[in-house]
Structure formats: structure tokens, C-alpha cells
Design a protein around this motif. Sequence first.
Motif, PDB file in Angstrom:
ATOM      1  N   MET A   1       0.662  -1.499   0.022  1.00 21.21           N
ATOM      2  CA  MET A   1      -0.004   0.246  -0.275  1.00 21.21           C
ATOM      3  C   MET A   1       1.317   1.338   0.489  1.00 21.21           C
ATOM      4  SD  MET A   1      -3.598   0.754   2.810  1.00 21.21           S
ATOM      5  CE  MET A   1      -2.608   0.088   3.969  1.00 21.21           C
ATOM      6  N   ARG A   2       0.937   2.768  -0.745  1.00 25.46           N
ATOM      7  CA  ARG A   2       1.718   3.541  -0.484  1.00 25.46           C
ATOM      8  C   ARG A   2       0.411   4.379  -0.474  1.00 25.46           C
ATOM      9  NH1 ARG A   2       2.741   7.078  -6.326  1.00 25.46           N
ATOM     10  NH2 ARG A   2       0.639   7.039  -6.598  1.00 25.46           N
ATOM     11  N   VAL A   3       1.382   5.476   0.344  1.00 24.83           N
ATOM     12  CA  VAL A   3       0.819   6.815   1.067  1.00 24.83           C
ATOM     13  C   VAL A   3       1.462   7.981   0.821  1.00 24.83           C
ATOM     14  CG1 VAL A   3       0.109   7.511   3.729  1.00 24.83           C
ATOM     15  CG2 VAL A   3       0.308   4.935   3.445  1.00 24.83           C
ATOM     16  N   ARG A   4       0.116   8.658   0.581  1.00 24.06           N
ATOM     17  CA  ARG A   4       0.748   9.655  -0.312  1.00 24.06           C
ATOM     18  C   ARG A   4       0.370  11.243   0.907  1.00 24.06           C
ATOM     19  NH1 ARG A   4       1.345  10.716  -6.279  1.00 24.06           N
ATOM     20  NH2 ARG A   4       3.063  12.370  -5.688  1.00 24.06           N
ATOM     21  N   PHE A   5       0.979  11.779   1.497  1.00 24.03           N
ATOM     22  CA  PHE A   5       0.212  13.678   2.321  1.00 24.03           C
ATOM     23  C   PHE A   5       0.541  14.034   1.633  1.00 24.03           C
ATOM     24  CE2 PHE A   5       2.261  10.210   4.932  1.00 24.03           C
ATOM     25  CZ  PHE A   5       1.687  10.091   6.008  1.00 24.03           C
ATOM     26  N   TRP A   6      -1.282  14.963   0.699  1.00 26.21           N
ATOM     27  CA  TRP A   6      -1.273  15.945   0.046  1.00 26.21           C
ATOM     28  C   TRP A   6      -1.453  16.680   0.897  1.00 26.21           C
ATOM     29  CZ3 TRP A   6      -0.588  15.735  -5.215  1.00 26.21           C
ATOM     30  CH2 TRP A   6      -0.425  14.750  -5.384  1.00 26.21           C
ATOM     31  N   GLY A   7      -1.755  16.395   2.565  1.00 23.13           N
ATOM     32  CA  GLY A   7      -1.754  18.377   3.269  1.00 23.13           C
ATOM     33  C   GLY A   7      -2.114  17.812   4.836  1.00 23.13           C
ATOM     34  N   VAL A   8      -1.000  17.526   5.548  1.00 21.83           N
ATOM     35  CA  VAL A   8      -1.015  18.047   6.918  1.00 21.83           C
ATOM     36  C   VAL A   8      -1.070  18.876   7.984  1.00 21.83           C
ATOM     37  CG1 VAL A   8       0.922  16.034   6.173  1.00 21.83           C
ATOM     38  CG2 VAL A   8       1.725  18.649   7.218  1.00 21.83           C
ATOM     39  N   ARG A   9      -1.580  20.086   7.491  1.00 20.47           N
ATOM     40  CA  ARG A   9      -2.008  21.071   8.341  1.00 20.47           C
ATOM     41  C   ARG A   9      -3.047  20.989   9.134  1.00 20.47           C
ATOM     42  NH1 ARG A   9       2.696  24.130  10.226  1.00 20.47           N
ATOM     43  NH2 ARG A   9       3.496  23.247   8.582  1.00 20.47           N
ATOM     44  N   GLY A  10      -2.986  21.752  10.420  1.00 24.14           N
ATOM     45  CA  GLY A  10      -5.070  21.915  11.343  1.00 24.14           C
ATOM     46  C   GLY A  10      -4.989  22.831  10.973  1.00 24.14           C
ATOM     47  N   SER A  11      -6.676  22.991  11.408  1.00 31.08           N
ATOM     48  CA  SER A  11      -7.041  24.697  10.879  1.00 31.08           C
ATOM     49  C   SER A  11      -7.878  25.733   9.721  1.00 31.08           C
ATOM     50  CB  SER A  11      -6.582  26.149  12.028  1.00 31.08           C
ATOM     51  OG  SER A  11      -7.232  25.034  13.433  1.00 31.08           O
ATOM     52  N   LEU A  12      -6.147  26.166   9.124  1.00 36.41           N
ATOM     53  CA  LEU A  12      -6.529  26.194   7.555  1.00 36.41           C
ATOM     54  C   LEU A  12      -4.745  25.878   7.146  1.00 36.41           C
ATOM     55  CD1 LEU A  12      -5.866  30.364   8.057  1.00 36.41           C
ATOM     56  CD2 LEU A  12      -5.219  29.073  10.394  1.00 36.41           C
ATOM     57  N   VAL A  29      -4.714  12.909   3.628  1.00 34.44           N
ATOM     58  CA  VAL A  29      -4.357  11.281   2.793  1.00 34.44           C
ATOM     59  C   VAL A  29      -4.503  10.374   1.611  1.00 34.44           C
ATOM     60  CG1 VAL A  29      -2.923   9.758   4.274  1.00 34.44           C
ATOM     61  CG2 VAL A  29      -3.182  12.273   5.353  1.00 34.44           C
ATOM     62  N   GLU A  30      -3.572   9.769   0.950  1.00 34.93           N
ATOM     63  CA  GLU A  30      -4.670   9.531   0.271  1.00 34.93           C
ATOM     64  C   GLU A  30      -2.944   7.849   0.121  1.00 34.93           C
ATOM     65  OE1 GLU A  30      -2.269   9.981  -3.688  1.00 34.93           O
ATOM     66  OE2 GLU A  30      -3.525   8.886  -4.827  1.00 34.93           O
ATOM     67  N   LEU A  31      -4.365   6.856   0.220  1.00 29.50           N
ATOM     68  CA  LEU A  31      -3.679   5.366   0.228  1.00 29.50           C
ATOM     69  C   LEU A  31      -4.441   4.927  -1.365  1.00 29.50           C
ATOM     70  CD1 LEU A  31      -5.244   4.817   3.534  1.00 29.50           C
ATOM     71  CD2 LEU A  31      -2.922   5.662   3.366  1.00 29.50           C
ATOM     72  N   THR A  32      -2.960   3.792  -1.300  1.00 27.16           N
ATOM     73  CA  THR A  32      -3.321   3.778  -2.971  1.00 27.16           C
ATOM     74  C   THR A  32      -3.096   2.019  -3.092  1.00 27.16           C
ATOM     75  OG1 THR A  32      -2.979   4.969  -4.057  1.00 27.16           O
ATOM     76  CG2 THR A  32      -3.439   3.472  -5.587  1.00 27.16           C
ATOM     77  N   ALA A  34      -1.877  -2.264  -4.218  1.00 30.15           N
ATOM     78  CA  ALA A  34      -1.260  -2.033  -4.788  1.00 30.15           C
ATOM     79  C   ALA A  34      -1.878  -2.875  -6.197  1.00 30.15           C
ATOM     80  CB  ALA A  34      -0.325  -3.730  -4.955  1.00 30.15           C
ATOM     81  N   ALA A  35      -3.187  -3.534  -5.978  1.00 26.55           N
ATOM     82  CA  ALA A  35      -4.241  -2.972  -7.332  1.00 26.55           C
ATOM     83  C   ALA A  35      -4.900  -2.041  -7.903  1.00 26.55           C
ATOM     84  CB  ALA A  35      -5.905  -4.053  -6.856  1.00 26.55           C
ATOM     85  N   GLY A  36      -5.099  -1.005  -7.123  1.00 26.76           N
ATOM     86  CA  GLY A  36      -5.008   0.462  -7.627  1.00 26.76           C
ATOM     87  C   GLY A  36      -6.056   0.810  -6.984  1.00 26.76           C
ATOM     88  N   THR A  37      -6.591   0.250  -5.882  1.00 28.61           N
ATOM     89  CA  THR A  37      -7.795   0.826  -5.264  1.00 28.61           C
ATOM     90  C   THR A  37      -7.454   2.074  -4.718  1.00 28.61           C
ATOM     91  OG1 THR A  37      -8.580  -1.139  -4.657  1.00 28.61           O
ATOM     92  CG2 THR A  37      -9.519   0.656  -3.967  1.00 28.61           C
ATOM     93  N   ARG A  38      -7.944   3.196  -4.289  1.00 26.23           N
ATOM     94  CA  ARG A  38      -7.676   4.487  -4.654  1.00 26.23           C
ATOM     95  C   ARG A  38      -8.561   4.999  -2.714  1.00 26.23           C
ATOM     96  NH1 ARG A  38      -6.103   7.117  -8.469  1.00 26.23           N
ATOM     97  NH2 ARG A  38      -4.359   6.864  -8.405  1.00 26.23           N
ATOM     98  N   ILE A  39      -7.413   4.875  -1.531  1.00 28.91           N
ATOM     99  CA  ILE A  39      -8.782   5.842  -0.763  1.00 28.91           C
ATOM    100  C   ILE A  39      -7.960   7.344  -0.148  1.00 28.91           C
ATOM    101  CG2 ILE A  39      -9.420   5.467   1.891  1.00 28.91           C
ATOM    102  CD1 ILE A  39     -10.415   2.950   1.469  1.00 28.91           C
ATOM    103  N   ILE A  40      -9.138   7.887  -0.306  1.00 28.88           N
ATOM    104  CA  ILE A  40      -8.454   9.925   0.142  1.00 28.88           C
ATOM    105  C   ILE A  40      -9.123   9.973   1.422  1.00 28.88           C
ATOM    106  CG2 ILE A  40      -8.326  11.864  -0.133  1.00 28.88           C
ATOM    107  CD1 ILE A  40      -8.999  11.379  -3.678  1.00 28.88           C
ATOM    108  N   ILE A  41      -8.195  10.033   2.530  1.00 27.44           N
ATOM    109  CA  ILE A  41      -8.889  10.327   3.602  1.00 27.44           C
ATOM    110  C   ILE A  41      -8.493  11.883   4.225  1.00 27.44           C
ATOM    111  CG2 ILE A  41      -8.667   9.877   6.327  1.00 27.44           C
ATOM    112  CD1 ILE A  41      -7.291   7.193   5.937  1.00 27.44           C
ATOM    113  N   ASP A  42     -10.132  13.021   4.343  1.00 26.82           N
ATOM    114  CA  ASP A  42     -10.150  14.182   4.373  1.00 26.82           C
ATOM    115  C   ASP A  42      -9.936  14.654   3.313  1.00 26.82           C
ATOM    116  OD1 ASP A  42     -11.287  13.747   6.769  1.00 26.82           O
ATOM    117  OD2 ASP A  42      -9.222  13.885   8.163  1.00 26.82           O
ATOM    118  N   GLY A  43     -10.865  15.879   2.717  1.00 22.67           N
ATOM    119  CA  GLY A  43     -10.607  16.782   1.606  1.00 22.67           C
ATOM    120  C   GLY A  43     -10.436  17.946   2.209  1.00 22.67           C
ATOM    121  N   GLY A  44      -9.354  18.083   2.931  1.00 24.73           N
ATOM    122  CA  GLY A  44      -8.507  19.113   2.892  1.00 24.73           C
ATOM    123  C   GLY A  44      -8.188  20.090   1.276  1.00 24.73           C
ATOM    124  N   THR A  45      -7.246  21.500   1.998  1.00 23.10           N
ATOM    125  CA  THR A  45      -7.070  22.080   0.965  1.00 23.10           C
ATOM    126  C   THR A  45      -6.083  20.725   0.221  1.00 23.10           C
ATOM    127  OG1 THR A  45      -5.416  23.342   1.887  1.00 23.10           O
ATOM    128  CG2 THR A  45      -7.524  24.423   1.770  1.00 23.10           C
TER     129      THR A  45
END
Length: 303
Positions: A1-12, A29-32, A34-45
Motif C-alpha cells: 500500500m502506498r501512502v501520500r500526504f497532500w496536506g498535513v496542517r490543522g485549522s487553515l 492523505v491518499e492510500l493506494t 497494489a491493485a490500484g484501489t484508491r482511498i483519500i482520507i479527508d478533503g482539506g486544501t
Amino acid sequence: MRVRFWGVRGSLPVPGAGTERYGGNTSCVELTSAAGTRIIIDGGTGIRRLGKELMRAEFESGKGQAHILVSHTHWDHIQGLPFFAPFYRAGNRLFVYARQRDDQNLRSVFAAQADAPFFPVSFDRTRAAVAFRELHDGVKFEIEDMRIATTRLNHPHVATAYAVVADGARVAYIADTAPFSDILFGQEFLSGPPSPRSKPSRADSAKLKSMAAAVTRLCEGADLVIYDTMYTPEEYRQFPHFGHSRPSDAIAVCRAAGARTLVLFHHAPDRSDAELDAVLEGARAQARSAAAHDRKKRTAEAT
Ligand SMILES: [Zn+2]
Ligand SMILES: [Zn+2]
């Protein structure tokens, strides 16, 4: 599983020279698998740039699919969603998951942030197929080859923690939460810290204890734990009523759960990269001394 951080800040979001190493975007945070299923946790900026990247692949031609797990609907966890480009391409399939509310359905919560006069494009104008899934505390489910577990967190208006298991790895996402010791958060806003002498009632203490146990279970044996560590001990003393933790709280949970790696997350907006380096050093020293203590205890028990 691959984990990528697109935003790590709180509040603003806090762009600028002082935050460019760790980044100024809010939680995403994006989790993918090996088979290509994509989960995104939270939709901050942070989700805006992820959306742009996705549009360079199958989402551009309307053949993309992603699952967005929302911890809670505070602004810093949903603010980027109206700017998530895959929503506006017909054919894409997007699934949004969040805790069920008593007062309104999920779709209307997300649609409200795109309503005039806040945003020019109403949510009804999204072209992708968007489905909302309302979650109960503690529910477990599967998304393709990824298994998801949830539990309730201790945060004003309540937040949901997620664990994702795929490819033999376990990742837990614990944001936002206060420690499970001083205040039991519910649906009301606390305007100030409780008096230093007040303690949670016996009933509240029991609820906090069972919440802490469930969070520890969620992190059990995790390869990666991403944890709200917004505050220094001094800041926590001033703002315990805002519902965030310190690195020491996250280390204690990881230690009890036998988790391998902790990621400090949901950084305070005023924290510069240099200050975050210092927080990280302090947390590493605490984790090292806790590990040495645990080793000593195990040796003593074995002899
Ligand atoms: Zn937050
Ligand atoms: Zn929050």
C-alpha cells in the motif's frame, strides 16, 4: 500500500517560506493498494493538488474511481472538496463516507459549502457520479481489496478514526482527537478550559476509557499511525477545550497498540518547519526512552 500526504496542517492553510518543507495545506492523505484501489482520507486544501494529478490519468477521461473517507466536517477537513477537479468530469465515480449526523444528511452538509454565496458552482453541477455513505461508530466494511475499520474520536462535534488494511499492511488515521483523559467532547462548544480542579464525572471517565481502548485496538500492530499531534504540552494546558492531542498522547497509544511507525500530523498553523523539526526531535527522544523502558520491563519479566 502506498501512502501520500497532500496536506498535513490543522485549522487553515498556511503557505509561505516558513512552512514549505512540511507543507501548508490542510488534511488530505491518499492510500493506494497494489491493485490500484484508491482511498483519500479527508478533503482539506491538499486535495486540490491531488485532484489535478488524478486528472492527468484516468480521471481526465471520466474513467476514475476514488473513495473519500471524511474524519469530520470541520472546515480544515473538507475545504478543498469544491476544488477537487474529478467531481466535474462525467463518468468519474466518487464515493464519500462520513459519520451519520442526527440533524441533516451527508449530501446536504457537503452541498451547503458549495452553495451561493460561498461558492459559484453549486454541488448539483458536479458531473461525476457521487454517492454518499453514512457511517455508524465502529462499523467495518470493505472497499475492493481494502478493509476499513472505524471508531469514534474525542473531538468537538465528534470525529471518526479509520484503519485501512491492504497488501498485508495496516494504516491508522487518528484525527482530530483530544486525549482520552480530561474532557469528554460531544456536540457542544466549550468556550474555555474546565477549572483545574474539575475532573470528568465517573460516567464520562468510563466513556473516555472505552473510547481509548477502541482507538488502541484500531492501531493494534499498525505499520503506520497518522495522529493529530497539534499541540505542545504548554499549548494543551491553555487550550484543552479545542480537542487536539500532543505527541506524548500519540506515542502512548502507539506503544499500547504495538504500532511500528508514528506520523505526527495536523500541525498547528503557526508552527514553522524549524519548530516542527524540534517537535519531531522531542517526540523521537520520548519514543526512544519509552521503548528502552519497555525492553527493560520485558527482560525483567523474562528472567
Ligand atoms: Zn482539524
Ligand atoms: Zn476538527
